[in-house]
Design an enzyme around this catalytic site. Structure first.
Site, PDB file in Angstrom:
ATOM      1  N   SER A  22       1.872   5.020  -8.466  1.00 35.96           N
ATOM      2  CA  SER A  22       1.504   4.618  -7.101  1.00 35.96           C
ATOM      3  C   SER A  22       2.738   4.697  -6.198  1.00 35.96           C
ATOM      4  CB  SER A  22       0.967   3.185  -7.146  1.00 35.96           C
ATOM      5  OG  SER A  22       0.100   2.942  -6.071  1.00 35.96           O
ATOM      6  N   ALA A  57       6.254   5.772   0.528  1.00 36.55           N
ATOM      7  CA  ALA A  57       6.018   5.968   1.962  1.00 36.55           C
ATOM      8  C   ALA A  57       7.285   6.538   2.600  1.00 36.55           C
ATOM      9  CB  ALA A  57       5.657   4.636   2.611  1.00 36.55           C
ATOM     10  N   TYR A 186      -0.474  -0.348   8.584  1.00 38.21           N
ATOM     11  CA  TYR A 186       0.485   0.516   9.271  1.00 38.21           C
ATOM     12  C   TYR A 186      -0.226   1.260  10.407  1.00 38.21           C
ATOM     13  CZ  TYR A 186       3.365  -0.892   5.352  1.00 38.21           C
ATOM     14  OH  TYR A 186       4.060  -1.649   4.451  1.00 38.21           O
ATOM     15  N   ARG A 234      -4.629   7.570   1.647  1.00 38.06           N
ATOM     16  CA  ARG A 234      -4.743   6.186   1.157  1.00 38.06           C
ATOM     17  C   ARG A 234      -5.346   5.348   2.263  1.00 38.06           C
ATOM     18  NH1 ARG A 234      -0.839   2.209  -2.368  1.00 38.06           N
ATOM     19  NH2 ARG A 234      -1.831   3.361  -4.044  1.00 38.06           N
ATOM     20  N   LEU A 304      -3.602  -3.844  -9.846  1.00 40.44           N
ATOM     21  CA  LEU A 304      -3.672  -4.612 -11.093  1.00 40.44           C
ATOM     22  C   LEU A 304      -4.416  -3.872 -12.198  1.00 40.44           C
ATOM     23  CD1 LEU A 304      -3.888  -8.426 -10.174  1.00 40.44           C
ATOM     24  CD2 LEU A 304      -1.962  -7.112 -11.049  1.00 40.44           C
ATOM     25  N   GLY A 326       1.150   0.777 -10.328  1.00 39.55           N
ATOM     26  CA  GLY A 326       2.271   0.362  -9.482  1.00 39.55           C
ATOM     27  C   GLY A 326       3.246  -0.501 -10.257  1.00 39.55           C
TER      28      GLY A 326
HETATM   29  C1  LIG Z   1       7.785  -2.413  -4.565  1.00 42.39           C
HETATM   30  C2  LIG Z   1       6.486  -1.940  -3.971  1.00 42.39           C
HETATM   31  C3  LIG Z   1       6.508  -1.014  -2.945  1.00 42.39           C
HETATM   32  C4  LIG Z   1       5.307  -0.502  -2.420  1.00 42.39           C
HETATM   33  N1  LIG Z   1       5.349   0.507  -1.491  1.00 42.39           N
HETATM   34  C5  LIG Z   1       4.213   1.143  -1.150  1.00 42.39           C
HETATM   35  C6  LIG Z   1       4.255   2.359  -0.414  1.00 42.39           C
HETATM   36  O1  LIG Z   1       5.322   2.920  -0.153  1.00 42.39           O
HETATM   37  N2  LIG Z   1       3.072   2.919  -0.054  1.00 42.39           N
HETATM   38  C7  LIG Z   1       1.868   2.367  -0.414  1.00 42.39           C
HETATM   39  O2  LIG Z   1       0.819   2.905  -0.056  1.00 42.39           O
HETATM   40  N3  LIG Z   1       1.810   1.237  -1.163  1.00 42.39           N
HETATM   41  C8  LIG Z   1       2.943   0.651  -1.563  1.00 42.39           C
HETATM   42  N4  LIG Z   1       2.891  -0.418  -2.420  1.00 42.39           N
HETATM   43  C9  LIG Z   1       1.591  -0.800  -2.997  1.00 42.39           C
HETATM   44  C10 LIG Z   1       1.415  -0.102  -4.373  1.00 42.39           C
HETATM   45  O3  LIG Z   1       1.382   1.306  -4.232  1.00 42.39           O
HETATM   46  C11 LIG Z   1       0.120  -0.560  -5.073  1.00 42.39           C
HETATM   47  O4  LIG Z   1      -0.982  -0.144  -4.315  1.00 42.39           O
HETATM   48  C12 LIG Z   1       0.067  -2.079  -5.252  1.00 42.39           C
HETATM   49  O5  LIG Z   1       1.289  -2.569  -5.769  1.00 42.39           O
HETATM   50  C13 LIG Z   1      -1.072  -2.489  -6.184  1.00 42.39           C
HETATM   51  O6  LIG Z   1      -0.970  -1.827  -7.429  1.00 42.39           O
HETATM   52  P1  LIG Z   1      -0.299  -2.545  -8.742  1.00 42.39           P
HETATM   53  O7  LIG Z   1      -1.080  -3.817  -8.989  1.00 42.39           O
HETATM   54  O8  LIG Z   1      -0.479  -1.533  -9.849  1.00 42.39           O
HETATM   55  O9  LIG Z   1       1.125  -2.835  -8.425  1.00 42.39           O
HETATM   56  C14 LIG Z   1       4.067  -0.981  -2.908  1.00 42.39           C
HETATM   57  C15 LIG Z   1       4.062  -1.961  -3.912  1.00 42.39           C
HETATM   58  C16 LIG Z   1       5.243  -2.411  -4.460  1.00 42.39           C
HETATM   59  C17 LIG Z   1       5.198  -3.425  -5.582  1.00 42.39           C
END
Ligand SMILES: Cc1cc2nc3c(=O)[nH]c(=O)nc-3n(C[C@H](O)[C@H](O)[C@H](O)COP(=O)(O)O)c2cc1C
Length: 385
Positions: A22, A57, A186, A234, A304, A326
């Site tokens: 992610s 991003a 955003y 997204r 998650l 993620g």
């Molecule tokens: C450190 C961090 C940075 C993130 N930066 C972005 C990003 O650049 N672009 C985006 O769409 N989501 C971003 N997210 C959201 C993640 O891509 C993801 O959708 C979110 O953490 C839920 O998934 P997970 O439970 O597997 O972590 C970020 C999340 C984390 C933890």
């Protein structure tokens, strides 16, 4: 047979499995430039077996950054660092993807580990100065967020051309998947949501008008991004509060994106209007499932997803075509290689065959020895008995 470890072809691009990293900002860029940190960070996930690695991003303009540490593609000089990352990912069998973004009303913030709020005197002292921020309307995404100013028609045209220029640079850098960030409060999300879009011109009002700007940008990117390469968007499938953007709105939006030639909807949620929604394992899977079934588009599910069996069941049951990992990937960059073994998708005789040979050759050899001597606990009990 594992579906998670079957390939997925999107236009002319084939992912070796259904696991994507992610996009996750690392806040380690300097003036938008890649640093050695990024090369090491993204390299881990290619070596860890991800089919697709989505680079964080990446801002289309300096004002479109969330923080001073965001990556950027607003200048040709940014291309070289990203070229090296894309090349390394390809060399290790991961498809390189990149997310293009404009932070809009959530720009000019602190790096999360400095406080995750508006920039303070401490940040100014570090050299992180604030800048004026823009949005669909002069409405903050929620209480305690900065108040942006509304983009005028010229500002809208400028952002559109910045996205186009950044997409051309991403292509030059060698990326094969382009993701447009339309989620999390955003800039594009601020146009879609009735909570933040109070415009009275052609870009505000009913859903058709609120979708106009994001659709214009998606159309622009589709005209630049080659026919044989997939384009993802997204979205926040629902806003954080129930009186905002709904899953029904997302289905209408996704159908319009499909008409433009968008290939994948990456289904996230929230970012505007608080967080009323449940946050259990796979909490956003139902959005990916509905959008997939009601639009015929491919969906990427995220949120998650932490367990190999959970990931397998999401794709095997047709809730999504693939899943993005993620935070679990931050904890274990080898998640895919481990999942392959857990799911029995690896060769039982030499389970490290799909690991990078620099590592896998040694681990297969060790595995043969370990099978002869048995588990450590049993050997240790014998030794101490
Ligand atoms: C450190 C961090 C940075 C993130 N930066 C972005 C990003 O650049 N672009 C985006 O769409 N989501 C971003 N997210 C959201 C993640 O891509 C993801 O959708 C979110 O953490 C839920 O998934 P997970 O439970 O597997 O972590 C970020 C999340 C984390 C933890």
């Amino acid at each position: 047979m594992s579906i998670l470890f079957s390939p997925l072809t999107l236009r002319g691009v084939t992912l070796r499995n259904r696991l994507a990293l992610s996009p996750m900002c690392q806040y380690e860029a300097v003036d938008g430039f890649v640093t050695p940190y990024h090369a090491v960070h993204y390299g881990k996930f290619a070596l860890g077996g991800f089919g697709l690695v989505l680079v964080e991003a990446t801002a289309v303009s300096p004002e479109g950054r969330i923080t001073h540490g965001d990556l950027g593609l607003w200048d040709d000089a940014h291309i070289e660092g990203l070229t090296n990352i894309a090349a390394f990912l390809k060399q290790h069998n991961a498809v390189p993807g990149i997310q293009l973004a404009h932070a809009g009303p959530k720009a000019a913030m602190q790096r999360p580990y400095h406080g995750d709020g508006p920039l303070t005197a401490d940040d100014h002292a570090r050299g992180d100065l604030p800048w004026p921020i823009v949005s669909a309307s002069a409405v903050p995404v929620d209480a305690a967020w900065l108040v942006p100013s509304a983009l005028d028609t010229e500002g809208i045209a400028k952002v559109r051309s910045e996205f186009a220029a950044a997409a051309r640079r991403a292509l030059t850098a060698g990326f094969e998947v382009l993701e447009l960030h339309g989620a999390h409060g955003y800039l594009l999300n601020s146009f879609l949501s009735p909570l933040t879009n109070r415009r009275t011109d052609a870009y505000g009002g009913d859903l058709r008008n609120r979708m106009r700007f994001p659709l214009e940008i998606a159309g622009e990117l589709r005209s630049i991004w080659p026919e044989d390469k997939p384009l993802f968007v997204r979205i926040s499938a629902v806003d954080g509060s129930r009186d905002g953007f709904t899953i029904e709105d997302s289905i209408v939006f996704a159908k319009e994106l499909a008409r433009i030639g968008v290939d994948v909807i990456d289904c996230s949620s929230g970012g505007i209007g608080g967080y009323e929604h449940p946050n259990g394992y796979g909490y956003q899977v139902p959005y990916a499932e509905r959008i997939r079934h009601e639009t015929g588009l491919k969906t990427l599910s995220v949120g998650l997803i932490v367990d190999p069996h959970q990931a397998e069941s999401i794709v095997a049951s047709g809730q999504a075509d693939f899943v993005a990992i993620g935070r679990e990937a931050l904890r274990d960059p080898h998640f895919p290689l481990r999942a392959e073994q857990v799911l029995g998708a690896a060769n039982p005789e030499s389970p490290y065959d799909t690991w990078p040979p620099q590592i896998g050759w040694w681990l297969n050899g060790r595995e043969r020895k370990l099978r002869k001597i048995g588990p450590w606990a049993a050997a240790n009990r014998t030794a101490t008995a």
